[in-house]
Write an enzyme that holds these catalytic residues in place. Structure first.
Site, short mmCIF file in Angstrom:
data_model
loop_
_atom_site.label_atom_id
_atom_site.label_comp_id
_atom_site.label_asym_id
_atom_site.label_seq_id
_atom_site.Cartn_x
_atom_site.Cartn_y
_atom_site.Cartn_z
N PRO A 254 33.71 -19.28 -62.42
CA PRO A 254 34.11 -18.43 -61.25
C PRO A 254 34.19 -19.26 -60.31
CG PRO A 254 31.87 -17.75 -62.42
CD PRO A 254 32.35 -18.92 -63.23
N HIS A 255 34.85 -18.82 -59.24
CA HIS A 255 35.32 -19.66 -58.01
C HIS A 255 34.15 -19.75 -57.18
CE1 HIS A 255 39.64 -19.30 -58.38
NE2 HIS A 255 39.58 -17.72 -58.73
N GLY A 256 33.56 -20.87 -56.88
CA GLY A 256 32.47 -21.26 -56.09
C GLY A 256 31.60 -21.91 -56.73
N CYS A 257 31.67 -21.86 -58.18
CA CYS A 257 30.73 -22.30 -59.07
C CYS A 257 30.91 -24.12 -59.18
CB CYS A 257 30.63 -22.10 -60.52
SG CYS A 257 29.82 -20.39 -60.88
N VAL A 258 29.93 -24.69 -59.06
CA VAL A 258 30.01 -26.09 -59.26
C VAL A 258 29.71 -26.62 -60.42
CG1 VAL A 258 29.76 -27.07 -56.72
CG2 VAL A 258 27.92 -26.25 -58.16
#
Length: 104
Positions: free
Chosen positions: A100-104
């Site tokens: 997901p976008h924003g996951c590191v």
């Protein structure tokens, strides 16, 4: 794009091991991916994974933890219990979807 074989499944993955082609995923592969990160899938896991796959098909991107909780009606606390540590990242991995976008 790297290619690997897991339990007889030939899949294409990115540098972090996430599938690059969601069409290569099936429920048998999900169990193999889950085992790779120490999970045994239960009905509760499948509810989250099936929501994630259906939402991806509609939205074109992997749902965030908040979306799984609000739209999928699965409490965040439960998601952390099912997928300890980094639930959004682990759900996406097992569901054969991009991180997901924003996951590191």
């Amino acid at each position: 794009m790297p290619e690997t074989t897991l339990d007889g499944h030939r899949i294409h993955v990115d540098a972090e091991g996430f599938l690059t082609d969601p069409a290569e995923w099936d429920e048998e592969l999900a169990a193999v991916l889950a085992a790779q990160i120490g999970l045994t899938l239960t009905d509760a896991h499948w509810k989250a994974l099936r929501f994630l796959r259906a939402d991806f098909a509609e939205q074109g991107e992997t749902a965030t933890l908040r979306r799984v909780s609000t739209v999928g009606a699965i409490p965040v606390k439960e998601l952390f219990a099912l997928f300890p540590g980094k639930p959004a990242k682990k759900m996406a991995y097992v569901a054969g979807l991009p991180k997901p976008h924003g996951c590191v």
